[in-house]
Design a protein around this motif. Structure first.
Motif, mmCIF file in Angstrom:
data_model
loop_
_atom_site.group_PDB
_atom_site.id
_atom_site.type_symbol
_atom_site.label_atom_id
_atom_site.label_comp_id
_atom_site.label_asym_id
_atom_site.label_seq_id
_atom_site.Cartn_x
_atom_site.Cartn_y
_atom_site.Cartn_z
ATOM 1 N N GLU A 100 -5.974 19.062 9.750
ATOM 2 C CA GLU A 100 -4.487 19.254 9.611
ATOM 3 C C GLU A 100 -4.388 20.325 8.596
ATOM 4 O O GLU A 100 -3.125 21.036 8.260
ATOM 5 C CB GLU A 100 -3.882 18.066 9.135
ATOM 6 C CG GLU A 100 -3.816 16.806 9.918
ATOM 7 C CD GLU A 100 -3.259 15.788 9.392
ATOM 8 O OE1 GLU A 100 -2.182 15.698 8.557
ATOM 9 O OE2 GLU A 100 -3.746 14.581 9.724
ATOM 10 N N SER B 176 -1.601 20.560 4.705
ATOM 11 C CA SER B 176 -0.485 19.791 5.098
ATOM 12 C C SER B 176 -0.989 18.355 4.716
ATOM 13 O O SER B 176 -0.238 17.306 4.366
ATOM 14 C CB SER B 176 0.206 19.845 6.334
ATOM 15 O OG SER B 176 -0.548 19.567 7.196
ATOM 16 N N ARG C 95 -0.919 17.953 0.820
ATOM 17 C CA ARG C 95 0.236 18.623 0.228
ATOM 18 C C ARG C 95 0.859 17.866 -0.818
ATOM 19 O O ARG C 95 1.105 18.338 -1.879
ATOM 20 C CB ARG C 95 1.253 19.296 1.137
ATOM 21 C CG ARG C 95 2.347 20.050 0.583
ATOM 22 C CD ARG C 95 3.323 20.818 1.540
ATOM 23 N NE ARG C 95 4.331 21.314 1.151
ATOM 24 C CZ ARG C 95 5.484 21.575 1.683
ATOM 25 N NH1 ARG C 95 5.678 20.931 2.738
ATOM 26 N NH2 ARG C 95 6.383 22.245 1.139
ATOM 27 N N ASP C 96 1.443 16.566 -0.651
ATOM 28 C CA ASP C 96 2.195 16.010 -1.517
ATOM 29 C C ASP C 96 1.397 15.223 -2.565
ATOM 30 O O ASP C 96 1.976 15.315 -3.720
ATOM 31 C CB ASP C 96 2.910 14.414 -0.669
ATOM 32 C CG ASP C 96 3.873 14.990 0.293
ATOM 33 O OD1 ASP C 96 4.285 15.936 0.337
ATOM 34 O OD2 ASP C 96 4.096 13.872 1.141
ATOM 35 N N ASP D 103 3.819 25.569 -0.344
ATOM 36 C CA ASP D 103 4.492 25.467 0.947
ATOM 37 C C ASP D 103 3.195 24.801 1.840
ATOM 38 O O ASP D 103 1.999 24.479 1.251
ATOM 39 C CB ASP D 103 4.826 26.769 1.698
ATOM 40 C CG ASP D 103 3.792 27.872 1.769
ATOM 41 O OD1 ASP D 103 2.505 27.613 1.800
ATOM 42 O OD2 ASP D 103 4.111 29.152 2.083
ATOM 43 N N GLU D 104 3.334 24.661 3.222
ATOM 44 C CA GLU D 104 2.287 24.089 4.113
ATOM 45 C C GLU D 104 1.146 24.762 4.224
ATOM 46 O O GLU D 104 0.016 24.418 4.722
ATOM 47 C CB GLU D 104 2.841 23.842 5.246
ATOM 48 C CG GLU D 104 3.853 22.469 5.203
ATOM 49 C CD GLU D 104 4.493 21.979 6.572
ATOM 50 O OE1 GLU D 104 3.890 22.495 7.585
ATOM 51 O OE2 GLU D 104 5.192 21.205 6.561
ATOM 52 N N GLU D 105 1.011 26.051 3.869
ATOM 53 C CA GLU D 105 -0.264 27.138 3.929
ATOM 54 C C GLU D 105 -0.765 27.013 2.567
ATOM 55 O O GLU D 105 -1.899 27.627 2.390
ATOM 56 C CB GLU D 105 0.219 28.364 4.328
ATOM 57 C CG GLU D 105 0.677 28.328 5.872
ATOM 58 C CD GLU D 105 0.957 29.901 6.240
ATOM 59 O OE1 GLU D 105 0.293 30.512 5.811
ATOM 60 O OE2 GLU D 105 1.768 29.865 7.016
#
Length: 254
Positions: A191, A194, A197-198, A224-226
């Motif tokens: 994945e 992401s 990420r949190d 961000d997700e990247e």
């Protein structure tokens, strides 16, 4: 280089110990054929590491962990590996010492506002492997950081943590190899950023603070997700992925 590598047979993956080496990253790159999908090499005496911003390198023999993990696996988002690596190290330190390190984007680990871990990831030209070098400051005295001109550097011992450098280096190397960079890799492998990420954002000290970067400044609002740092400036938002980012007001925090 040295050739007195010892394999840890207690490790699920290949884990080599070197009594002394010029650089664990250099040794790993020269010995890629020794490793499977995940493996590592470590030492407590590295004679030719890289100092930051042109600083002269000073070996902290017996006082630090110098570790390189080798990954030969397909990653959905290899460019965000340094961020994953910072989480792997933070988790290993929390499990061993009960401490909560913060992350200065993208991958410096801070303890009480001072740098405790540095990370350098390098892709191989044939794209078949990535090596990720990690330095953990275990027991260096303040005089070491003064000599290195690193006023914001610290060690676990300087932060009041009881450290047995030899035993702790071995335990941390094994933990990071078998858990931080193996079991924890499964979600990230598929994945990308992401997947973590949190958890990463919960440790990221940049968020909500004024930062400066190559070409601008502003308030860091998100990752961000990247894995890019999202900075809101006077002319809009910027997604920063490379370069040095300075964070105002984090050093010296208690």
């Amino acid at each position: 280089m040295v050739n007195d590598a010892v394999v840890s047979h207690n490790s699920v993956n290949e884990l080599y110990y070197l009594k002394e080496v010029d650089s664990t990253n250099t040794w790993a790159k020269a010995n890629l054929d020794k490793f499977g999908p995940v493996g590592a090499v470590y030492t407590t005496s590295q004679t030719a590491g890289r100092g930051r911003r042109g600083h002269t390198w000073i070996n902290a023999s017996g006082q630090a962990l110098y570790y390189t993990v080798v990954l030969k696996t397909e990653l959905a988002q290899p460019e965000s590996l340094p961020l994953f690596a910072s989480m792997a190290v933070a988790d290993a330190l929390e499990q061993r010492y009960g401490i909560q390190c913060q992350i200065k984007w993208p991958n410096d680990l801070l303890l009480n506002g001072k740098k405790i871990v540095g990370i350098l990831c390098e892709g191989m030209p044939d794209h078949h492997a990535i090596v990720c070098g990690i330095g953990i400051n275990l027991a260096q005295p303040q005089s070491y950081f003064d000599a290195m001109a690193l006023p914001h550097g610290t060690s676990l011992a300087l932060q009041g943590i009881a450290v047995d450098p030899a035993a702790d280096a071995a335990a941390l190397a094994e933990s990071m190899t078998n858990f931080g960079f193996d079991r924890a890799l499964y979600g990230f492998e598929r994945e990308g950023f992401s997947a973590i990420r949190d958890a990463y954002k919960a440790r990221c000290v940049n968020l909500g603070r004024h930062v400066t970067f190559d070409g601008g400044e502003g308030t860091a609002l998100d990752v961000d997700e990247e894995g890019r740092l999202v900075v809101q400036g006077a002319e809009g938002s910027t997604h920063v992925f490379t370069g040095e980012v300075s964070v105002h007001g984090i050093y010296g925090a208690v």
